[in-house]
Motif scaffolding. Sequence first.
Motif, short mmCIF file in Angstrom:
data_model
loop_
_atom_site.label_atom_id
_atom_site.label_comp_id
_atom_site.label_asym_id
_atom_site.label_seq_id
_atom_site.Cartn_x
_atom_site.Cartn_y
_atom_site.Cartn_z
N UNK A 27 0.81 -1.21 0.00
CA UNK A 27 0.00 0.00 0.00
C UNK A 27 0.85 1.27 0.00
N UNK A 28 1.94 1.25 0.77
CA UNK A 28 2.80 2.43 0.84
C UNK A 28 3.44 2.70 -0.52
N UNK A 29 3.81 1.63 -1.21
CA UNK A 29 4.39 1.78 -2.54
C UNK A 29 3.38 2.39 -3.49
N UNK A 30 2.14 1.97 -3.38
CA UNK A 30 1.06 2.53 -4.20
C UNK A 30 0.91 4.02 -3.93
N UNK A 31 0.93 4.40 -2.66
CA UNK A 31 0.79 5.81 -2.30
C UNK A 31 1.95 6.64 -2.86
N UNK A 32 3.16 6.11 -2.74
CA UNK A 32 4.33 6.83 -3.26
C UNK A 32 4.25 6.96 -4.77
N UNK A 43 11.69 15.24 -12.33
CA UNK A 43 12.60 14.55 -13.23
C UNK A 43 13.58 13.72 -12.43
N UNK A 44 13.69 12.45 -12.76
CA UNK A 44 14.62 11.57 -12.06
C UNK A 44 14.14 10.13 -12.11
N UNK A 45 14.81 9.27 -11.38
CA UNK A 45 14.40 7.88 -11.28
C UNK A 45 14.22 7.51 -9.82
N UNK A 46 13.28 6.62 -9.56
CA UNK A 46 12.97 6.23 -8.18
C UNK A 46 12.97 4.71 -8.09
N UNK A 47 13.62 4.19 -7.06
CA UNK A 47 13.62 2.76 -6.79
C UNK A 47 13.28 2.55 -5.33
N UNK A 48 12.33 1.67 -5.07
CA UNK A 48 11.95 1.32 -3.70
C UNK A 48 12.20 -0.17 -3.52
N UNK A 49 12.96 -0.52 -2.48
CA UNK A 49 13.28 -1.92 -2.23
C UNK A 49 13.03 -2.25 -0.77
N UNK A 50 12.70 -3.51 -0.53
CA UNK A 50 12.47 -4.00 0.83
C UNK A 50 12.97 -5.43 0.92
N UNK A 52 15.75 -6.76 0.13
CA UNK A 52 16.45 -7.15 -1.10
C UNK A 52 15.53 -7.39 -2.29
N UNK A 53 14.25 -7.03 -2.15
CA UNK A 53 13.31 -7.17 -3.27
C UNK A 53 12.92 -5.78 -3.77
N UNK A 54 12.96 -5.58 -5.08
CA UNK A 54 12.57 -4.30 -5.66
C UNK A 54 11.05 -4.23 -5.76
N UNK A 55 10.45 -3.25 -5.09
CA UNK A 55 9.00 -3.07 -5.11
C UNK A 55 8.56 -2.09 -6.18
N UNK A 56 9.44 -1.16 -6.52
CA UNK A 56 9.05 -0.09 -7.44
C UNK A 56 10.30 0.44 -8.13
N UNK A 57 10.21 0.63 -9.44
CA UNK A 57 11.34 1.15 -10.20
C UNK A 57 10.79 1.87 -11.43
N UNK A 58 10.98 3.19 -11.46
CA UNK A 58 10.36 3.96 -12.55
C UNK A 58 11.14 5.24 -12.81
N UNK A 59 11.16 5.68 -14.05
CA UNK A 59 11.83 6.92 -14.45
C UNK A 59 10.81 7.99 -14.79
N UNK A 60 11.18 9.23 -14.53
CA UNK A 60 10.30 10.38 -14.78
C UNK A 60 11.08 11.49 -15.48
N UNK A 61 10.39 12.29 -16.26
CA UNK A 61 11.00 13.48 -16.83
C UNK A 61 11.98 13.20 -17.95
#
Length: 249
Positions: A27-32, A43-50, A52-61
């Motif tokens: 849920x927190x990943x969804x909110x972020x 503009x940038x890239x964001x990676x969220x891991x927990x 050792x597992x990547x939950x979110x990885x996306x580029x912007x701008x």
Amino acid sequence: MKKLIYLLALIISFSCAKKKSTFFKDQKTTQIANYLDSLDGFSGTVLIAKNDSILFKRAYGFAHLGHKVKNNTETKFSYASIGKSFTAVAIFQLIQEGKISLQDNIGKFLPNYANKSARDSVTVELLLKHRSGLPNYFHSEKFLNISKEQFRTIESLTNLYENKPLEFKPNQQFAYRNTNYIILGRVIEAITKMPYEKYIEEHIFSIVNMQNTGNYNIDLTIENAAENYTLSDLFPNQLQKTIFMGAVK
């Protein structure tokens, strides 16, 4: 015909909903993710891991605004002042190895430092905390009015601050200064007998597999690197290409 219209309405409705919100198991990943999607101009890239597992990885701008080249998750960004975090990690690695302590004066490692007062009273701890009183070379007239091509190494900045008086007595107040971490970089080089960039690469980046991280000279062609932008001093709320080079910050 009614069935076709109803089907098209469902498709349009689903497409709009999908564009508006993104859903993840966490849920927190969804909110972020939804917060990032809502930002205008980010503009940038964001990676969220927990664990050792990547939950979110996306580029912007955009990596290049002029040609509208989009960022991707492998885009290289100059880390600029984030480098201070890597410098601090390196210092504490050397503390763990018993090669330096927080209370050591900079003169212990830089015996030829021009300002004797700074050499004998500014400690490693004060540099880390931005409480040294060292002058701010970054906004000095000499730095601002000279070609940045001359400042590609830690040593090339020495004449901008070593002979200048302290702004205040050490530990008297807080003042964020790039000068503090430039000197920490010099201390790292003095202890390890390695160039700062090489030490950071071998003892931090290679260990955590940070293959696309660096502080790049902006006038060189770096594969898949984003251009650097900063807010313009002349045109309010407008971006301009940064004029700074690649010296450690």
